[in-house]
Design a protein around this motif. Structure first.
Motif, short mmCIF file in Angstrom:
data_model
loop_
_atom_site.label_atom_id
_atom_site.label_comp_id
_atom_site.label_asym_id
_atom_site.label_seq_id
_atom_site.Cartn_x
_atom_site.Cartn_y
_atom_site.Cartn_z
N ALA A 63 10.57 13.52 10.81
CA ALA A 63 10.36 12.61 11.92
C ALA A 63 9.54 11.42 11.44
N LEU A 64 9.66 10.31 12.14
CA LEU A 64 8.93 9.11 11.73
C LEU A 64 7.43 9.37 11.71
N GLY A 65 6.94 10.18 12.62
CA GLY A 65 5.51 10.49 12.66
C GLY A 65 5.03 11.20 11.41
N ASP A 66 5.93 11.95 10.75
CA ASP A 66 5.55 12.69 9.55
C ASP A 66 5.23 11.76 8.38
N ILE A 67 5.87 10.61 8.37
CA ILE A 67 5.69 9.72 7.23
C ILE A 67 5.12 8.36 7.64
N ALA A 68 4.61 8.28 8.86
CA ALA A 68 4.10 7.00 9.36
C ALA A 68 2.96 6.46 8.51
N THR A 69 2.04 7.34 8.10
CA THR A 69 0.91 6.86 7.28
C THR A 69 1.38 6.36 5.92
N LEU A 70 2.45 6.96 5.39
CA LEU A 70 3.00 6.51 4.11
C LEU A 70 3.62 5.12 4.26
N VAL A 71 4.34 4.92 5.35
CA VAL A 71 4.98 3.63 5.58
C VAL A 71 3.94 2.53 5.73
N VAL A 72 2.94 2.77 6.57
CA VAL A 72 1.90 1.76 6.81
C VAL A 72 1.11 1.49 5.53
N GLY A 73 0.70 2.57 4.85
CA GLY A 73 -0.06 2.40 3.62
C GLY A 73 0.73 1.69 2.54
N GLY A 74 2.01 2.03 2.39
CA GLY A 74 2.85 1.39 1.39
C GLY A 74 3.03 -0.09 1.65
N ILE A 75 3.26 -0.45 2.91
CA ILE A 75 3.42 -1.87 3.25
C ILE A 75 2.14 -2.64 2.97
N LEU A 76 1.01 -2.10 3.40
CA LEU A 76 -0.27 -2.77 3.16
C LEU A 76 -0.53 -2.95 1.67
N THR A 77 -0.20 -1.93 0.89
CA THR A 77 -0.45 -2.00 -0.55
C THR A 77 0.38 -3.08 -1.22
N VAL A 78 1.67 -3.10 -0.96
CA VAL A 78 2.55 -4.07 -1.62
C VAL A 78 2.19 -5.49 -1.19
N PHE A 79 1.89 -5.68 0.10
CA PHE A 79 1.47 -7.00 0.56
C PHE A 79 0.21 -7.45 -0.17
N ALA A 80 -0.73 -6.52 -0.32
CA ALA A 80 -2.00 -6.86 -0.98
C ALA A 80 -1.79 -7.14 -2.47
N LEU A 81 -0.94 -6.37 -3.13
CA LEU A 81 -0.68 -6.60 -4.55
C LEU A 81 -0.05 -7.97 -4.78
N TRP A 82 0.86 -8.35 -3.89
CA TRP A 82 1.45 -9.69 -3.99
C TRP A 82 0.37 -10.76 -3.81
N TRP A 83 -0.43 -10.60 -2.77
CA TRP A 83 -1.47 -11.59 -2.47
C TRP A 83 -2.45 -11.71 -3.63
N TYR A 84 -2.83 -10.57 -4.19
CA TYR A 84 -3.82 -10.57 -5.26
C TYR A 84 -3.30 -11.30 -6.50
N TYR A 85 -2.04 -11.05 -6.84
CA TYR A 85 -1.49 -11.69 -8.03
C TYR A 85 -1.46 -13.21 -7.88
N PHE A 86 -1.03 -13.69 -6.73
CA PHE A 86 -0.87 -15.13 -6.56
C PHE A 86 -2.15 -15.83 -6.08
#
Length: 394
Positions: free
Chosen positions: A240-263
């Motif tokens: 169910a989406l609730g089972d992996i919700a924290t993974l989805v949110v955490g993954g999105i935040l991480t990739v966004f931050a890695l992009w921001w940090y590099y540039f």
């Protein structure tokens, strides 16, 4: 105005060195196409790496990934720096670049075999195709650029000799093992340092920084794609989406931050000498490899959360937090001099890295990592704003 002169001229142009201070230098459509095709090899390596870790082959998977990614990164890097100095966009140049792209696709086809079974036959031949095309490019440059003819010939000779070594390695028992690979890899790394001692090629700092930035975006995008496929697979199953919700949110935040940090970094100001350029360019091996591994780590955590794979909680968490920590650490080191470390404001970066590694032991490591990387970006923005304000009032 008639386009005939341009078309006729495009068939052949002398491969004259481009000016280092050329205005408005940006990535070409061919370079972007090259990157797009090249990321196929990155994707195959990341998928095979994820598979090895999921099966519990931790040491084997890490070693195989490091070896395969070296071939991918080095072939991409050599074309990028050559193109920055000698891209004349005539027909022979385009055809030779398309040959290199073909080699990259062959490498992509052999990436899984090389990583999972240590069978480097296909990936070696793809690599050699790319590198022999590169030899031809350097010979063209040597003919048209007398000021740097020795440099170009050194590149051509060095690459050719090392390629003979890679082919010879295939005929050794067990492909010669790790020792032979290490010797040949070191030889590859030594060629630019040796060649450029004769005369430095006219690579363009802003163009190089843009090319590396674009490839970073593509690799981060591949991580998003890998994570999206993993989430979709989980939802198509019994998750169910609730089972992996924290993974989805955490993954999105991480990739966004890695992009921001590099540039957030000013790369061109670091590319001021051959030594700094080599360190900056070589250091991106870890940047690209860790960025691709982030997606594999997130996919592993999705599979682990939904009851698939053979990893423990800590191992699954480490597969995500360690690549993130490596990425931030290397980007920070590449853009900071040793004296910067003594700046009290800059302790936020190593502190963030330690906190991310500690997140491995958190019940929700992906979410915590996403929050920590976001806090890192916020902290760097705050420090930068305060520094700018202090400068204005000085």
């Amino acid at each position: 105005m008639s386009q005939t002169p341009f078309i006729a001229d495009a068939w052949y142009r002398p491969m004259i060195a481009r000016p280092r201070d050329e205005k408005h230098r940006s990535a070409t459509a061919l370079e972007l196409f090259f990157d797009l095709c090249f990321v196929a090899a990155v994707a195959q390596a990341a998928v095979a790496f994820e598979h090895e870790l999921a099966e519990g082959h931790i040491g084997h998977g890490i070693l195989g990934y490091a070896l395969v990614f070296f071939a991918i990164w080095w072939a991409w890097m050599n074309f990028t720096w050559f193109a920055s100095a000698y891209d004349n966009d005539d027909v022979p140049y385009r055809l030779l670049t398309l040959v290199q792209i073909t080699g990259a696709l062959i490498m992509a086809a052999g990436a899984a075999e090389a990583l999972q079974r240590q069978d480097f036959t296909v990936i070696t031949w793809g690599y050699v195709v790319m590198r022999l095309a590169m030899v031809t490019q350097w010979l063209r440059a040597a003919r048209s650029d007398p000021d740097r003819r020795t440099t170009c010939l050194r590149y051509a000779a060095g690459i050719l000799v090392v390629q003979a070594g890679w082919v010879g390695r295939l005929f050794l028992p067990g492909d010669g093992g790790l020792a032979v690979f290490a010797v040949l890899a070191l030889a590859e790394l030594a060629v630019p340092a040796w060649a450029e001692r004769a005369a430095i090629t006219t690579w363009h700092p802003h163009h190089i920084a843009e090319r590396y930035g674009l490839f970073t975006i593509i690799v981060l995008g591949e991580s998003i794609t890998a994570a999206t496929v993993a989430v979709r697979t989980a939802l198509d199953g019994d998750a169910a989406l609730g089972d992996i919700a924290t993974l989805v949110v955490g993954g999105i935040l991480t990739v966004f931050a890695l992009w921001w940090y590099y540039f957030a970094q000013d790369a061109p100001r670091r590319l001021t000498s051959l030594r700094s350029a080599l360190m900056w360019g070589y250091g991106h091996y870890a940047v690209f490899a860790s960025a691709a591994a982030v997606g594999a780590g997130l996919a592993l955590n999705v599979a682990h959360t939904t009851g698939h794979g053979h990893l423990t909680d800590r191992t699954a968490a480490a597969a995500y937090t360690i690549p993130v920590a490596v990425y931030i650490t290397v980007v920070w080191l590449l853009h900071h001099r040793a004296s910067d470390v003594r700046n009290t404001n800059d302790i936020i970066h190593p502190s963030a890295v330690l906190a991310i590694l500690a997140a491995t032991f958190s019940p929700t490591p992906v979410l915590v990592t996403g929050v920590l990387t976001t806090v890192l970006i916020a902290a760097t923005l705050l420090v930068g704003a305060r520094a700018a304000a202090a400068t204005r009032h000085a």
